[in-house]
Design an enzyme around this catalytic site. Structure first.
Site, PDB file in Angstrom:
ATOM      1  N   HIS A 258       7.774  -6.747  -4.441  1.00 30.89           N
ATOM      2  CA  HIS A 258       8.383  -7.259  -3.202  1.00 30.89           C
ATOM      3  C   HIS A 258       7.334  -7.831  -2.250  1.00 30.89           C
ATOM      4  O   HIS A 258       6.133  -7.721  -2.485  1.00 30.89           O
ATOM      5  CB  HIS A 258       9.092  -6.110  -2.465  1.00 30.89           C
ATOM      6  CG  HIS A 258      10.355  -5.664  -3.115  1.00 30.89           C
ATOM      7  ND1 HIS A 258      11.596  -6.009  -2.656  1.00 30.89           N
ATOM      8  CD2 HIS A 258      10.557  -4.893  -4.208  1.00 30.89           C
ATOM      9  CE1 HIS A 258      12.525  -5.468  -3.433  1.00 30.89           C
ATOM     10  NE2 HIS A 258      11.923  -4.784  -4.374  1.00 30.89           N
ATOM     11  N   GLU A 340       4.613  -3.682  -2.391  1.00 30.59           N
ATOM     12  CA  GLU A 340       4.846  -4.600  -1.278  1.00 30.59           C
ATOM     13  C   GLU A 340       3.574  -5.387  -0.997  1.00 30.59           C
ATOM     14  O   GLU A 340       2.488  -4.816  -0.898  1.00 30.59           O
ATOM     15  CB  GLU A 340       5.234  -3.829  -0.002  1.00 30.59           C
ATOM     16  CG  GLU A 340       6.555  -3.104  -0.081  1.00 30.59           C
ATOM     17  CD  GLU A 340       7.771  -4.003   0.157  1.00 30.59           C
ATOM     18  OE1 GLU A 340       7.609  -5.239   0.221  1.00 30.59           O
ATOM     19  OE2 GLU A 340       8.876  -3.438   0.271  1.00 30.59           O
TER      20      GLU A 340
HETATM   21 ZN   LIG Z   1      11.983  -6.796  -0.625  1.00 28.57          ZN
END
Ligand SMILES: [Zn+2]
Length: 376
Positions: A258, A340
Site C-alpha cells: 500500500h 506502507e
Molecule cells: Zn491502502
C-alpha cells in the site's frame, strides 16, 4: 489553460480555467463513492510563465492531513516526474509552477497506468519462469492478472504479494515491478529464493479503479480492503477470485502492498495473533531495514497516530477480518504483513526534487527479496 483528463488514470474537475494565474479545479469523486484524493491531469500552459493552480476542495478530501508538507508531482513526458512547489492552507491545495514546456502533467504521485500494468504483465510473461492466470472476469470487464514466478512444488514455500487494492496507491505497483525484475534477474539471491519458494503476485488488484482514476475503490464503489470477510463474486470479483486461488494454492508468507497518505516513512505491520508470528514480523522488518536504508522500524500506525488506526488499519490490535492481512493471518496461520510507503517522502532521507518516488519504490521492491529469503 486547457485541461485534459481523458486518459487512463486521469481525474480532476474544472471549476474555472480561464485565468492562468487563478486556475480553479476540484478533486473528482470516484465513479461510485464519495472518496476524493487522487488527481492526474494534463495542461496546455504558457511556457516559462508562472501558473497558479488551486484545488479548491482539497481540505474536504478523504485524507486532508495528507496535503500537509506535500508537493505535487509534474512531468513533461509522463516518464520523468519531479516535485513542484505546493502549499496547503487547510482548505485549498495550491500548485505554483512555471512549466518549461507548453504541455505539462500534474498528479498526486507518479502514475502507473493500466497500459503500463499490461506492459509489465507482457514483459514478465516472456520469461520461462513466469506463469500467468487471468482471474475472473466480471460484468464491467474487470479481470485480475496473477503472475506465478518459480516452479510449483509442494515442498516450496508459497509467497503471495498483492498490490493496489487502493488503486491510487501507485507506488505499490512500482514496488512490485522492482520485485519482479529482481526475481527474473538471475542473481544469486533471486536464484536462492526461487529454489525455496514460488511467488504468486497480483501487481494490480484494482485495474478498473486504476483506469477510472479512483483512489480507494473499485468500479462498484467498494474499498477492497474492507471486503475480505465475505467478498461478493459480482461486486468484488477482485477479492473473491484471489481468495479462491489462495485456497487452492496455500500461503506461507503474505505481503499486501500500500501507500499511506500521511505518514512520511516506509513501514510494515503484522503478526498480531501470536507471539511467534509477532517475533517473525519483527525479524522480517529488521532484515528489510538491513537490505534497504529507506525502510525503517521506528514509526508505524501506532506510533504515528498514538494508537489510532491509519489508512489500512493494522494498528488496532483487534482482528478485522475484512482486511486482507488479518484475513490471511487468521485463515492460513502464516506471517501476513502490510507494507506502507509514503506519498510525501521518507522523512529520514528526504529528497526535495522527487520526494518519495517511483524509482525509490522500485528499489524497495527490488530489495525485499533479501528479507523474504531470510524468512523462508
Ligand atoms: Zn491502502
Amino acid at each position: 489553460m486547457k485541461i485534459n483528463t481523458n486518459f487512463d488514470g486521469g481525474s480532476i474537475e474544472i471549476v474555472d480555467a480561464t485565468d492562468n494565474s487563478n486556475v480553479q479545479l476540484k478533486l473528482g469523486k470516484e465513479n461510485n463513492s464519495d472518496n476524493t484524493q487522487w488527481f492526474y491531469f494534463e495542461c496546455e500552459a504558457s511556457k516559462n510563465k508562472s501558473h497558479t493552480i488551486r484545488i479548491v476542495n482539497a481540505g474536504g478530501s478523504s485524507f486532508p492531513k495528507g496535503w500537509i508538507d506535500y508537493q505535487a508531482v509534474a512531468s513533461y513526458d509522463k516518464k520523468k516526474w519531479f516535485r513542484v512547489p505546493t502549499q496547503f492552507d487547510g482548505k485549498e491545495l495550491v500548485i505554483q509552477h512555471a512549466p518549461e514546456h507548453s504541455v505539462v502533467s500534474y498528479a498526486y504521485f507518479t502514475p502507473y497506468t493500466l497500459e503500463q500494468h499490461q506492459a509489465l504483465i507482457s514483459r514478465a510473461k516472456q520469461s520461462s519462469l513466469v506463469g500467468h492466470t487471468n482471474l475472473g472476469i466480471s460484468s464491467d470487464n474487470n479481470s485480475i492478472d496473477l503472475l506465478t514466478i518459480g516452479e510449483e512444488d509442494k515442498n516450496r514455500q508459497k509467497v503471495w504479494l498483492i498490490a493496489r487494492q487502493h488503486p491510487g496507491e501507485t507506488m505499490a505497483e512500482w514496488f512490485i515491478e522492482g520485485l519482479i525484475n529482481r526475481l527474473l534477474s538471475g542473481d544469486e539471491s533471486s536464484k536462492k529464493v526461487l529454489q525455496k519458494s514460488i511467488f504468486y503476485i497480483a501487481p494490480n488488484m484494482n485495474p478498473k479503479g486504476s483506469f477510472l482514476g479512483n483512489h480507494r475503490t473499485n468500479s462498484k464503489g467498494l474499498n477492497l480492503n474492507r471486503e475480505w470477510d465475505n467478498p461478493s463474486r459480482i461486486d468484488c470479483p477482485e477479492v473473491y477470485y484471489v481468495q479462491k486461488m489462495m485456497d487452492d494454492k496455500g500461503i506461507d508468507l503474505f505481503i499486501d502492498v500500500h501507500g499511506d497518505e500521511e505518514i512520511p516513512y516506509n513501514f510494515m505491520m503484522g503478526g498480531h495473533s501470536s507471539c511467534q508470528l509477532s517475533k517473525q514480523a519483527d525479524e522480517f522488518k529488521n532484515n528489510f531495514a538491513e537490505a534497504n536504508s529507506d525502510f525503517q522500524t521506528e514509526v508505524d500506525y501506532n506510533t504515528f497516530h498514538n494508537g489510532n488506526v491509519g489508512c489500512c488499519g493494522s494498528g488496532c490490535g483487534k482482528k478485522n477480518l475484512s482486511k486482507a492481512t488479518y484475513y490471511v493471518e487468521e485463515k492460513f496461520k502464516c506471517l501476513s504483513l502490510i507494507l506502507e510507503m509514503p506519498f510525501i517522502d521518507n522523512a529520514n532521507a528526504p529528497d526535495e526534487n522527487v520526494g518519495w518516488s517511483a524509482e525509490r519504490s522500485y528499489q524497495l521492491g527490488y530489495s525485499i527479496v533479501q528479507p523474504i529469503l531470510k524468512t523462508l
